[in-house]
Write a protein that holds these residues in place. Structure first.
Motif, PDB file in Angstrom:
ATOM      1  N   SER B  49      65.075  72.869 -23.753  1.00 24.21           N
ATOM      2  CA  SER B  49      64.130  73.441 -24.718  1.00 24.21           C
ATOM      3  C   SER B  49      64.377  74.928 -24.885  1.00 24.21           C
ATOM      4  O   SER B  49      64.509  75.440 -25.998  1.00 24.21           O
ATOM      5  CB  SER B  49      62.680  73.261 -24.244  1.00 24.21           C
ATOM      6  OG  SER B  49      62.365  71.923 -24.063  1.00 24.21           O
ATOM      7  N   ALA B  50      64.429  75.627 -23.751  1.00 22.91           N
ATOM      8  CA  ALA B  50      64.562  77.082 -23.811  1.00 22.91           C
ATOM      9  C   ALA B  50      65.853  77.478 -24.507  1.00 22.91           C
ATOM     10  O   ALA B  50      65.865  78.391 -25.335  1.00 22.91           O
ATOM     11  CB  ALA B  50      64.503  77.671 -22.405  1.00 22.91           C
ATOM     12  N   SER B  51      66.944  76.763 -24.204  1.00 24.07           N
ATOM     13  CA  SER B  51      68.197  77.188 -24.813  1.00 24.07           C
ATOM     14  C   SER B  51      68.213  76.839 -26.303  1.00 24.07           C
ATOM     15  O   SER B  51      68.679  77.636 -27.122  1.00 24.07           O
ATOM     16  CB  SER B  51      69.397  76.598 -24.081  1.00 24.07           C
ATOM     17  OG  SER B  51      69.490  75.228 -24.283  1.00 24.07           O
ATOM     18  N   ALA B  52      67.682  75.663 -26.655  1.00 23.20           N
ATOM     19  CA  ALA B  52      67.686  75.303 -28.070  1.00 23.20           C
ATOM     20  C   ALA B  52      66.774  76.230 -28.875  1.00 23.20           C
ATOM     21  O   ALA B  52      67.111  76.637 -29.993  1.00 23.20           O
ATOM     22  CB  ALA B  52      67.243  73.859 -28.245  1.00 23.20           C
ATOM     23  N   LEU B  53      65.629  76.599 -28.289  1.00 24.93           N
ATOM     24  CA  LEU B  53      64.707  77.495 -29.006  1.00 24.93           C
ATOM     25  C   LEU B  53      65.286  78.903 -29.093  1.00 24.93           C
ATOM     26  O   LEU B  53      65.153  79.580 -30.112  1.00 24.93           O
ATOM     27  CB  LEU B  53      63.341  77.506 -28.314  1.00 24.93           C
ATOM     28  CG  LEU B  53      62.573  76.171 -28.357  1.00 24.93           C
ATOM     29  CD1 LEU B  53      61.360  76.211 -27.443  1.00 24.93           C
ATOM     30  CD2 LEU B  53      62.157  75.837 -29.788  1.00 24.93           C
ATOM     31  N   GLY B  54      65.938  79.315 -28.012  1.00 26.36           N
ATOM     32  CA  GLY B  54      66.583  80.630 -28.021  1.00 26.36           C
ATOM     33  C   GLY B  54      67.670  80.691 -29.081  1.00 26.36           C
ATOM     34  O   GLY B  54      67.809  81.674 -29.813  1.00 26.36           O
ATOM     35  N   GLU B  55      68.406  79.608 -29.164  1.00 29.95           N
ATOM     36  CA  GLU B  55      69.474  79.515 -30.154  1.00 29.95           C
ATOM     37  C   GLU B  55      68.936  79.659 -31.567  1.00 29.95           C
ATOM     38  O   GLU B  55      69.571  80.240 -32.441  1.00 29.95           O
ATOM     39  CB  GLU B  55      70.092  78.122 -30.006  1.00 29.95           C
ATOM     40  CG  GLU B  55      71.572  78.038 -30.165  1.00 29.95           C
ATOM     41  CD  GLU B  55      72.014  76.624 -29.821  1.00 29.95           C
ATOM     42  OE1 GLU B  55      71.972  75.776 -30.714  1.00 29.95           O
ATOM     43  OE2 GLU B  55      72.374  76.380 -28.648  1.00 29.95           O
ATOM     44  N   LEU B  56      67.742  79.103 -31.794  1.00 33.44           N
ATOM     45  CA  LEU B  56      67.143  79.181 -33.119  1.00 33.44           C
ATOM     46  C   LEU B  56      66.682  80.595 -33.442  1.00 33.44           C
ATOM     47  O   LEU B  56      66.420  80.905 -34.598  1.00 33.44           O
ATOM     48  CB  LEU B  56      65.949  78.226 -33.208  1.00 33.44           C
ATOM     49  CG  LEU B  56      66.286  76.735 -33.262  1.00 33.44           C
ATOM     50  CD1 LEU B  56      65.022  75.902 -33.230  1.00 33.44           C
ATOM     51  CD2 LEU B  56      67.097  76.419 -34.502  1.00 33.44           C
ATOM     52  N   GLY B  57      66.547  81.428 -32.409  1.00 34.91           N
ATOM     53  CA  GLY B  57      66.152  82.800 -32.670  1.00 34.91           C
ATOM     54  C   GLY B  57      64.762  83.169 -32.196  1.00 34.91           C
ATOM     55  O   GLY B  57      64.324  84.305 -32.367  1.00 34.91           O
ATOM     56  N   TYR B  58      64.059  82.221 -31.601  1.00 35.62           N
ATOM     57  CA  TYR B  58      62.750  82.565 -31.042  1.00 35.62           C
ATOM     58  C   TYR B  58      62.952  83.456 -29.828  1.00 35.62           C
ATOM     59  O   TYR B  58      64.013  83.473 -29.201  1.00 35.62           O
ATOM     60  CB  TYR B  58      61.992  81.306 -30.600  1.00 35.62           C
ATOM     61  CG  TYR B  58      61.575  80.398 -31.730  1.00 35.62           C
ATOM     62  CD1 TYR B  58      60.569  80.778 -32.601  1.00 35.62           C
ATOM     63  CD2 TYR B  58      62.197  79.166 -31.909  1.00 35.62           C
ATOM     64  CE1 TYR B  58      60.177  79.941 -33.640  1.00 35.62           C
ATOM     65  CE2 TYR B  58      61.815  78.327 -32.950  1.00 35.62           C
ATOM     66  CZ  TYR B  58      60.810  78.721 -33.807  1.00 35.62           C
ATOM     67  OH  TYR B  58      60.431  77.898 -34.833  1.00 35.62           O
ATOM     68  N   ASN B  59      61.898  84.148 -29.478  1.00 35.57           N
ATOM     69  CA  ASN B  59      61.939  84.985 -28.289  1.00 35.57           C
ATOM     70  C   ASN B  59      61.340  84.161 -27.139  1.00 35.57           C
ATOM     71  O   ASN B  59      60.149  83.918 -27.112  1.00 35.57           O
ATOM     72  CB  ASN B  59      61.121  86.253 -28.579  1.00 35.57           C
ATOM     73  CG  ASN B  59      61.158  87.201 -27.427  1.00 35.57           C
ATOM     74  OD1 ASN B  59      62.177  87.334 -26.777  1.00 35.57           O
ATOM     75  ND2 ASN B  59      60.029  87.826 -27.154  1.00 35.57           N
ATOM     76  N   VAL B  60      62.193  83.708 -26.244  1.00 37.62           N
ATOM     77  CA  VAL B  60      61.762  82.727 -25.244  1.00 37.62           C
ATOM     78  C   VAL B  60      61.695  83.350 -23.850  1.00 37.62           C
ATOM     79  O   VAL B  60      62.566  84.129 -23.458  1.00 37.62           O
ATOM     80  CB  VAL B  60      62.747  81.521 -25.218  1.00 37.62           C
ATOM     81  CG1 VAL B  60      62.286  80.484 -24.208  1.00 37.62           C
ATOM     82  CG2 VAL B  60      62.870  80.901 -26.597  1.00 37.62           C
TER      83      VAL B  60
END
Lengths: 250, 639, 222
Positions: B49-60
């Motif tokens: 989750s964290a890596s996919a969300l980070g990849e999208l550009g969210y600040n995780v």
């Protein structure tokens, strides 16, 4: 079984530590080494003492949390075994067991037998990955990989990041740890594309973290609980050499 | 009043997810940078989750209690990861994987969720392969598969007996990539102790820095719990010793419903208990049942060594009872069958609480080398722990608490009943019904994290783009931190005479006896009573040495065990409420004359979701009816 | 702050160390071959001729500088690496490490120091000739004739003992060094490594015995 325990006690990073001597009786030979320590800690606590801190989690030899330097060897007297997989039947009744933390400038002590291994993380952050985004991967079978190569990559990839290689090495070098990841990716077509940049970055970070230099004594291989071969160190040396010689300036 | 809205999209089963995700709201790249997401846990589902969300550009921001994100217990999964690739040409398909999971789960899971999990399974394999996960391959260079319990196709991808490790390390590398890029910040050695709500939405968490004891506040626009299961409630289980339910429980107390808490998988093949100080049970992968045959002696009180017992005096009870699936029946069935034999007095070993898993025939037929190639590391592990060489003598195995199908209730978006609070992987309840099939846990965890949550969370966050990044100096954070501080002070203040572990051990024993493989109304009621007593004793007698503002492993354990009393009670309550047998939940009162589980679809084809009503208060039960439009409910037969 | 303290990578140290070492190992073969001519039984005539040839050749002149360079690099880097490695473990273990490694590899620095001291002694003997302490032999016009020096030095049993002990230590050093050089350049392969290790052992023994024969010959036989 009865044992004399000599354990390194250190309250925190700031205070000086020292060895304490204890005796522990009625240990079952079926106990694992960490269960023995649990049992010992239970006694300490009920007697009003402070339990010995040590790191552990999965207790089946795969998470890499545990790591104690037992009687002069990381993870104790057996080969290919983590501390949690070691059992008390391997020790002689009545003997003294000396338990020390990993010793390395790159692994400062946090408390008792717990050390800070974040230097390993830093090395991984420097390049221990394949630059591929989620989604858009081709069907897995479009890239055939020779079975022997894939098996070798697996042999490198089994590293659990426990730090025994550093603890065992007289130079506390992290060469085996770093080379396992470098080699895994360098062997597979998925990771080959950026192999040169990866090895340069990871080695540079390894040097930065204060590990010693590898002098090919192979204690790491001997004490690696997962039996990772020093052939991977050779592969890293090879990869690094060709990266340095062949890479472009920009 | 909480209303359970599963938000299952309309339309044919096979098109639901595709249509749904095409219509979800999006967040523009510029806005993603302004949105913070907290992910708790770095196992397969948390790290993905964290890596996919980070990849999208969210600040995780991602949290774990271990010293490194590589150590989460997904690492210990052995056997494999399922995908409906049909590489073996044996008739596999997304539908068949879906059907096997629904049936394996004894028709107590949501059709739409399960179908989606099966659908994204193929993407997961492709993605792992692309990340350099060294799965086993055959000589042509393609991926190899093997078969697993509860299915008749070969769809399990594997990396020797270390598939979980390889999948987790692959995910760990993708997480590291995002950390290196600055999209994700990793906080290690942190326990999440409370969830912070602002205006009814999940807005942050309170963590304890395990090294300094400092309480820290973290705010975000959404919180994702990827905190795994609560199997360590049994004390002895196949889980890591640090695995715990505290984060999920904190969320439950703040209003997230807890679904199907009594659905706990007891894994049939674990190394049995060997001594009183045993701290964990080591799993022997289910894949062993591909080649190993399970048996007990035909005579009670058999004194001969296993190798001396001739073929005619052996009872291969799984093959006898379930000829169609034989040794590869699902886990719940295999576990209960082992317990049945042992309870009847045929068990082996000093305690009579184990059965044999024999590889003699497989070794004779395939040769030792082939068997060593397939299971070498498992055999070594067995020998290290027991001192017995399984190439020469059959293994002894017994069931052990393993996986919790129950967990936080989530809707189709993986959002709990608290807006902005998501739950992925084992910590939610969604995909496995009343029993999980082998190798579908790695599949679900990575599917949730890489290919489902990144879509659905955007839908929620698209409404949050006007919420500015907020400070943690608010009364809500103040209040939550104060509660945590008081709780810690309370447990430190007891200063009794007994260790935390001694309580945990007793708690586990109570639950194993009352809410383990076989349950009864009477036993469960007694269990609850005993839990109440033990909890009272805990708050009078527990001893936590040291102080709260230092590295204190006993305090960590104490806080976790304190929550387990409540979790245990909820498990028993759910098992009491569910007057039927289904999957892993087996009530003595509800079985066929042959001893098979008897479901009651008319009254219990629902998800039981509990609302917290205060400690020792009876929780409020909410029911989400399960609608089966694509499969026919029938008796789960493996005969 | 960086804990590194060096501007080149750890692995680059390895390459230089190994390359210099490999060159020195080749030199040892040359050196031994020439020295064995001392045993020719002609009072050092053939030996002197070959030494004369070597020392007047332009190529060998250049190689002499390379040789000095290799020695200095190998020694200096050895010291630098040792210091760095010791700093990498500021607090040692209470129990002497029992990890399985060969003594050859563990004591490379120690054997290196002994060899270095021997080298100083050896060079001292060498310079005795250069400075004209021994007569020129036969028709040779240059002061390249070491034969009388060899005869003189090896009259002393102490010198013979020191030389032989040093050669044994050198053998120890080489036993590890040979395969280590391959490893450092990444030439470790499951097919070839066993052969490399065997050749390394033979090489180390041959060098030790080969050089040791000379003092023994002059002490006992000549």
């Amino acid at each position: 079984m009865n044992f004399k325990l000599k354990i390194w006690r250190q309250k925190n990073a700031a205070t000086k530590g020292k060895f304490e001597d204890y005796t522990l009786n009625d240990v079952s030979p079926e106990m694992s080494f960490l269960q023995m320590l649990d049992y010992f800690n239970d006694k300490l606590i009920t007697e009003g003492g402070q339990p010995v801190h040590f790191e552990h989690d999965c207790r089946e030899g795969i998470c890499g949390s545990c790591g104690l330097y037992i009687n002069g060897r990381p993870h104790g007297p057996l080969r290919n075994t983590t501390t949690c997989e070691l059992h008390m039947r391997e020790f002689e009744d009545g003997s003294t067991i000396v338990i020390e933390p990993w010793r390395s400038r790159a692994f400062p002590i946090i408390k008792d037998l717990v050390v800070d291994r974040s230097s390993f993380e830093e090395v991984m952050l420097a390049g221990g990955f394949v630059n591929i985004n989620t989604g858009g991967a081709l069907d897995a079978n479009t890239t055939p990989i020779n079975k022997k190569i894939s098996d070798r990559a697996f042999d490198a990839a089994v590293c659990i990041g426990c730090g025994a290689c550093v603890a065992a090495c007289k130079n506390s070098s992290a060469a085996l740890f770093v080379s396992a990841k470098v080699s895994q990716f360098a062997m597979l077509p998925q990771g080959k594309t950026e192999a040169a940049e990866r090895v340069e970055k990871m080695v540079a970070k390894m040097d930065d973290m204060g590990f010693g230099f590898c002098s090919n004594t192979y204690a790491c291989e001997f004490d690696c609980p997962k039996g990772i071969s020093v052939e991977f160190i050779a592969q890293m040396n090879r990869e690094f050499f060709s990266a340095k010689v062949c890479s472009h300036k920009k | 009043m909480i209303k359970l809205e599963s938000k299952i999209p309309q339309g044919p089963l096979a098109d639901k997810w595709n249509n749904y995700k095409s219509h979800l709201s999006l967040v523009s790249p510029a806005n993603k940078k302004k949105l913070d997401i907290i992910v708790v846990g770095t196992g397969l589902s948390g790290a993905s989750s964290a890596s996919a969300l980070g990849e999208l550009g969210y600040n995780v921001k991602v949290f774990c209690f271990q010293d490194s994100s590589r150590r989460a217990h997904s690492v210990a999964a052995q056997g494999g990861i399922n995908a409906a690739k049909n590489y073996k040409n044996d008739g596999d398909s997304v539908y068949r994987l879906f059907y096997d999971m629904i049936k394996g789960g004894d028709f107590r899971a949501r059709e739409a969720n399960v179908y989606r999990a099966a659908e994204v399974s193929n993407l997961v394999i492709d993605h792992f392969s692309a990340m350099g996960v060294p799965f086993a391959r055959d000589y042509g260079g393609g991926l190899d598969t093997r078969s697993f319990g509860g299915v008749q196709v070969s769809r399990t991808f594997y990396a020797k007996g270390q598939t979980g490790q390889q999948c987790l390390l692959g995910t760990y590398s993708s997480l590291n990539r995002q950390i290196a890029k600055g999209n994700v910040t990793l906080y290690t050695r942190r326990d999440m102790l409370d969830l912070v709500m602002v205006d009814g939405k999940a807005r942050g968490i309170i963590t304890r820095n395990l090294l300094t004891g400092e309480l820290e506040r973290h705010s975000a626009h959404a919180v994702v719990l990827a905190t795994g299961g609560y199997g360590t409630v049994f004390y002895l289980s196949t889980l890591a010793l640090g695995s715990n339910s505290s984060a999920a429980w904190a969320a439950h107390k703040k209003g997230a419903l807890f679904a199907n808490p009594s659905f706990i998988q007891i894994h049939p093949t674990s190394i049995p208990v060997l001594n009183d100080y045993q701290s964990k049970l080591t799993l022997m992968s289910e894949s062993l049942r591909n080649d190993g045959r399970v048996w007990v002696p035909k005579e009670k009180d058999e004194k001969r060594k296993p190798n001396d017992i001739p073929e005619e005096d052996r009872d291969y009870y799984l093959e006898r009872r379930y000829p169609a699936f034989g040794n590869l029946v699902p886990r719940d069935v295999a576990s209960r069958a082992a317990k049945e034999r042992c309870d009847a007095g045929y068990g082996v070993g000093d305690t009579g609480l184990s059965v044999y898993l024999d590889f003699k025939d497989a070794i004779n037929k395939q040769g030792e080398k082939v068997i060593a190639d397939k299971y070498g590391n498992l055999f070594e592990m067995y020998e290290k722990i027991t001192g017995i060489n399984p190439y020469r003598e059959p293994m002894r195995i017994y069931p052990a608490g393993h996986y919790t199908m129950g967990g936080l209730w989530v809707d189709y978006n993986l959002m709990t009943t608290i807006p902005g609070l998501y739950s992925v992987g084992e910590s939610n309840f969604s995909d496995h019904g009343a029993n999980r099939l082998g190798a579908s846990s790695l599949m679900q965890c990575s599917g949730d994290g890489y290919f489902i949550l990144p879509y659905t969370i955007g839908d929620y966050l698209s409404d949050e783009i006007r919420t500015p990044r907020f400070s943690t100096d608010t009364p809500e954070f103040e209040e939550a931190e104060k509660e945590v501080k008081e709780r810690i002070a309370r447990v430190m203040a007891v200063n009794g005479t007994q260790t935390v572990t001694s309580f945990h051990r007793r708690l586990g024993k109570i639950l194993w006896d009352s809410c383990g493989m076989v349950r009864s109304k009477e036993g469960l009621e007694k269990g609850i009573e005993m839990l109440d007593q033990l909890e009272e004793e805990f708050w009078k007698e527990v001893k936590v040495p040291g102080t709260a503002d230092e590295y204190n492993q006993e305090l960590e354990k104490a806080l976790r065990v304190a929550d387990f009393f409540e979790v245990g009670r909820l498990m028993c309550q759910d098992a009491l409420d569910r007057d039927e047998s289904c999957g892993a939940h087996f009530r003595e009162e509800f079985q066929s004359p042959q001893g098979e589980a008897q479901r009651n679809d008319a009254e219990f084809a629902h998800v039981s979701a509990y609302e917290y009503a205060g400690n020792k208060q009876k929780p409020v039960l909410h029911k989400e009816p399960l609608v089966f439009e694509n499969v026919e409910l029938k008796e789960r037969s493996y005969k | 702050m960086s804990k590194k303290g060096f501007s080149i990578a750890s692995l680059s140290h390895k390459y230089i160390m190994a390359a210099a070492g490999a060159f020195l190992m080749l030199f040892l073969v040359m050196h031994l071959a020439t020295n064995l001519l001392l045993l020719a039984g002609d009072g050092g005539g053939t030996f002197a001729e070959s030494v004369d040839f070597l020392l007047t050749s332009r190529l060998i002149k250049i190689m002499e500088y390379v040789l000095f360079g290799a020695f200095i690099l190998h020694i200096l880097l050895g010291v630098v690496i040792e210091i760095h490695n010791r700093r990498s473990r500021p607090v040692g273990y209470h129990v002497k490490p029992k990890s399985g490694t060969s003594a050859f590899s563990k004591f490379m620095f120690h054997s290196g120091i002994i060899i270095f001291i021997f080298l100083l002694l050896h060079l001292y003997h060498f310079f005795l000739v250069k400075l004209g302490f021994f007569p020129v032999y036969g028709d040779a016009t240059e002061v390249h004739d070491f034969f009388p020096m060899v005869v003189y030095v090896f009259q002393s049993p102490w010198m013979v003992a020191i030389y032989i002990v040093s050669f044994i230590v050198l053998g120890f050093h080489l036993k590890h060094a040979f395969q280590s050089a391959f490893q450092s350049f990444g030439l470790n392969h499951d097919k070839y490594m066993p052969a490399i290790k065997t050749v390394g052992t033979i090489y180390a023994i041959a060098i030790t015995i080969g050089f040791s024969v000379i003092p023994l010959y002059f002490y006992f036989i000549y």
